[in-house]
Design a protein around this motif. Structure first.
Motif, mmCIF file in Angstrom:
data_model
loop_
_atom_site.group_PDB
_atom_site.id
_atom_site.type_symbol
_atom_site.label_atom_id
_atom_site.label_comp_id
_atom_site.label_asym_id
_atom_site.label_seq_id
_atom_site.Cartn_x
_atom_site.Cartn_y
_atom_site.Cartn_z
ATOM 1 N N ASN A 108 4.228 10.988 55.600
ATOM 2 C CA ASN A 108 5.104 12.473 55.450
ATOM 3 C C ASN A 108 6.399 12.025 54.954
ATOM 4 O O ASN A 108 7.206 13.171 55.035
ATOM 5 C CB ASN A 108 4.874 13.331 56.574
ATOM 6 N N GLN A 110 -0.705 11.108 59.422
ATOM 7 C CA GLN A 110 0.335 11.223 60.636
ATOM 8 C C GLN A 110 0.867 9.836 60.594
ATOM 9 O O GLN A 110 0.215 8.719 60.538
ATOM 10 C CB GLN A 110 -0.566 11.422 62.006
ATOM 11 N N PRO A 145 4.420 9.879 65.855
ATOM 12 C CA PRO A 145 3.364 10.704 65.313
ATOM 13 C C PRO A 145 3.613 12.263 65.335
ATOM 14 O O PRO A 145 2.607 13.023 64.759
ATOM 15 C CB PRO A 145 2.387 10.609 66.816
ATOM 16 N N GLU A 146 4.676 12.669 65.570
ATOM 17 C CA GLU A 146 5.153 14.067 65.291
ATOM 18 C C GLU A 146 5.468 14.523 64.093
ATOM 19 O O GLU A 146 5.447 15.414 63.305
ATOM 20 C CB GLU A 146 6.407 14.458 66.260
ATOM 21 N N ALA A 152 2.066 15.430 62.062
ATOM 22 C CA ALA A 152 1.122 15.583 62.878
ATOM 23 C C ALA A 152 -0.247 16.165 62.426
ATOM 24 O O ALA A 152 -0.510 17.138 61.969
ATOM 25 C CB ALA A 152 1.490 16.208 64.113
ATOM 26 N N ARG A 157 -2.483 15.234 60.527
ATOM 27 C CA ARG A 157 -2.842 14.989 59.003
ATOM 28 C C ARG A 157 -3.546 13.488 58.889
ATOM 29 O O ARG A 157 -3.324 12.584 59.657
ATOM 30 C CB ARG A 157 -1.587 15.110 58.014
#
Length: 250
Positions: free
Chosen positions: A88, A118, A123-124, A127, A129
Motif C-alpha cells: 500500500n 496488507q 499491518p494497519e 489492512a 487487503r
C-alpha cells in the motif's frame, strides 16, 4: 494458450500467495506451484507454456532471493506474466526489475500487474487487503490474460538504474520466551537463522527482513527490535488511511 501454467511465488507472510491463488483460480488452468522461498532447488524449465512470477515488493525492489532464482529460469519460447504485490505504499522499480530479468531469460512478458496486500511490518497499512474489491480486480486481470493474444513484451513503469536495495541494518530478534524450536530457521529463505548454544542467532548479512520467521513463530517469540518497528510505523503512518490502487499493464 495451453492449459498448464507454472506459478513461481515468494510469500513470506502470505499476502503474495493469496493474490497468486486468486489469480490462478480465475485463470482456470492446471497450476504447477513453485515456492521461491523454499531452500530446495527450483526447476529451471517451466512445464507449461505460461509462467507467472509473483513477488512482494521490498523497498521498491524485488527480494534478492527472488531475483537470484528467477535468473536461472529458461524462458525460451515461453510467455510470462509478472505480479508485484506491494504493501500500500509504492511498487517503484519492482515490476520493471521482474520483467527485465524474465526477458533476459528468454520469456515474452505479455502482461504485468501490481496488487496491494496488507503490509508485512505495519499491518494497519493496507489492512485486510486483498479484500473483496481487490479480488474482483485480480480475477478481471486473470480473465484478460486468458483472452490475450499478445506476442510482445509489455511496458511497465520503473527506472534505470533501479533504486538502491533496502538496507537491512538490524534483524528480527528472539524474546526470552523463545523455545529454540527451530521453526524460524526452517522457514528462513536465505538461511540467515541458526541455533547456537541453545539460542536462535540471525546473520544480518543474509537477512532480507522478509518477516517469515516472525509470522511462523509458534510462540510469538520473534519480533522486530522496537526502535526499527517504531521508525517503520512513523514512516508509513500516512498510508494507514490511504487506499492505494491496483494497476495492470498489457
Amino acid at each position: 494458450m495451453a492449459d498448464k501454467m507454472d506459478m513461481y511465488y515468494f510469500s513470506p507472510t502470505g499476502g503474495t500467495k493469496k493474490v497468486s491463488s486468486i489469480f490462478a483460480a480465475a485463470l482456470g488452468r492446471d497450476v504447477v506451484w513453485h515456492n521461491l522461498g523454499s531452500k530446495q532447488t527450483i526447476s529451471g524449465k517451466p512445464q507449461g507454456e505460461l509462467a507467472v512470477v509473483a513477488a512482494p515488493v521490498f523497498g521498491g525492489r524485488i527480494p534478492s532471493v527472488v531475483r537470484e532464482k528467477i535468473k536461472k529460469l529458461d524462458g525460451k519460447g515461453k510467455k510470462a506474466v509478472t505480479i508485484a504485490v506491494y504493501g500500500n505504499r509504492a511498487y517503484e522499480d519492482a515490476l520493471l526489475e521482474l520483467n527485465d530479468i524474465l526477458i533476459e531469460s528468454g520469456f515474452t512478458v505479455i502482461a504485468s500487474a501490481a496488487f496491494v496486500a496488507q503490509h508485512s511490518i505495519v499491518p494497519e497499512v493496507g489492512a485486510g487487503r486483498p479484500d473483496f474489491e481487490d479480488e474482483k480486480e485480480i480475477r478481471a486481470f486473470a480473465e484478460a490474460v486468458q483472452r490475450s493474444t499478445a506476442a510482445e513484451n509489455v511496458h511497465v513503469p520503473g527506472n534505470h538504474p533501479y533504486k538502491p536495495e533496502m538496507n537491512v541494518a538490524v534483524t528480527p530478534i528472539s524474546l526470552p520466551s523463545c523455545m529454540a524450536c527451530g521453526v524460524c530457521e526452517k522457514v528462513c529463505p536465505t538461511a540467515a537463522i541458526a541455533q547456537e548454544d541453545g539460542k536462535m542467532v540471525t546473520d544480518a548479512e543474509k537477512c532480507i527482513l522478509c518477516m517469515a520467521c516472525i509470522t511462523a513463530c509458534p510462540q510469538q517469540a520473534r519480533v522486530l527490535p522496537p526502535p526499527l518497528l517504531q521508525k517503520t510505523e512513523n514512516m508509513l503512518a500516512a498510508f494507514k488511511t490511504v487506499r492505494n490502487k491496483n494497476e495492470v499493464f498489457f
